[in-house]
Motif scaffolding. Structure first.
Motif, PDB file in Angstrom:
ATOM      1  N   PHE A  60       0.925  -1.051   0.050  1.00 40.93           N
ATOM      2  CA  PHE A  60       0.121  -0.020  -0.020  1.00 40.93           C
ATOM      3  C   PHE A  60       0.872   1.267   0.057  1.00 40.93           C
ATOM      4  CE2 PHE A  60      -2.495   3.210   2.204  1.00 40.93           C
ATOM      5  CZ  PHE A  60      -3.541   3.260   1.148  1.00 40.93           C
ATOM      6  N   GLY A  61       0.868   1.917  -0.885  1.00 39.66           N
ATOM      7  CA  GLY A  61       1.506   3.390  -1.170  1.00 39.66           C
ATOM      8  C   GLY A  61       2.908   2.904  -1.741  1.00 39.66           C
ATOM      9  N   HIS A  62       3.528   2.114  -1.933  1.00 40.02           N
ATOM     10  CA  HIS A  62       4.888   1.961  -2.525  1.00 40.02           C
ATOM     11  C   HIS A  62       5.138   2.830  -3.742  1.00 40.02           C
ATOM     12  CE1 HIS A  62       2.861  -0.970  -5.344  1.00 40.02           C
ATOM     13  NE2 HIS A  62       4.088  -0.835  -6.019  1.00 40.02           N
ATOM     14  N   GLY A  67       7.175   8.184  -6.096  1.00 41.79           N
ATOM     15  CA  GLY A  67       6.763   9.320  -6.889  1.00 41.79           C
ATOM     16  C   GLY A  67       6.368   9.201  -8.305  1.00 41.79           C
ATOM     17  N   ARG A  68       5.630   7.930  -8.667  1.00 44.14           N
ATOM     18  CA  ARG A  68       5.334   7.460 -10.070  1.00 44.14           C
ATOM     19  C   ARG A  68       4.099   8.521 -10.471  1.00 44.14           C
ATOM     20  NH1 ARG A  68       5.453   1.133 -10.291  1.00 44.14           N
ATOM     21  NH2 ARG A  68       7.746   0.826 -10.013  1.00 44.14           N
ATOM     22  N   MET A  73       1.987  12.673 -13.956  1.00 46.08           N
ATOM     23  CA  MET A  73       1.423  13.911 -14.102  1.00 46.08           C
ATOM     24  C   MET A  73       1.954  14.960 -14.893  1.00 46.08           C
ATOM     25  SD  MET A  73      -1.818  14.941 -13.863  1.00 46.08           S
ATOM     26  CE  MET A  73      -2.689  14.413 -12.689  1.00 46.08           C
ATOM     27  N   ARG A  74       3.345  15.047 -14.407  1.00 46.47           N
ATOM     28  CA  ARG A  74       4.201  16.386 -15.147  1.00 46.47           C
ATOM     29  C   ARG A  74       4.397  15.769 -16.656  1.00 46.47           C
ATOM     30  NH1 ARG A  74       8.887  15.404 -12.073  1.00 46.47           N
ATOM     31  NH2 ARG A  74       7.888  14.645 -10.176  1.00 46.47           N
TER      32      ARG A  74
END
Length: 106
Positions: A60-62, A67-68, A73-74
């Motif tokens: 969960f949250g890896h 920061g994938r 998004m960038r």
């Protein structure tokens, strides 16, 4: 005539794969071997699903820690900016209509 009757008597009347007198392929040893191999593969897959490499807490949250989503998004915003031009105000589009600032310039 008898030859034709002999050849046609082996096939069922109507649809050959439906009904009471359908044509059924006999099961061979190769079919049994393929089915056993499929069951073993399914059992191996279920084993991997039951005993995963990461625990639920670790998984969960890896990707958030890596920061994938932010990288994606960038990258997506850059692609959208390239696809569509820069925003221009409406005054730039309609500036050719302004010949003078006065209303009664005739």
């Amino acid at each position: 005539m008898r030859l034709t009757e002999a050849l046609w008597s082996k096939l069922p009347r109507g649809h050959i794969f439906k009904g009471k007198h359908r044509l059924v392929k006999p099961v061979t040893g190769l079919d049994i071997h393929k089915k056993l191999r499929d069951f073993q593969r399914e059992e191996q897959n279920m084993f991997y699903l039951r005993h995963s490499y990461l625990t639920r807490e670790e998984s969960f949250g890896h990707s958030k820690e890596q920061g994938r989503f932010e990288k994606w998004m960038r990258k997506w915003k850059v692609l959208q900016a390239e696809k569509f031009g820069k925003h221009k105000p409406i005054e730039n589009h309609l500036s050719h209509l302004r010949s003078s600032d006065g209303w009664e310039s005739y």
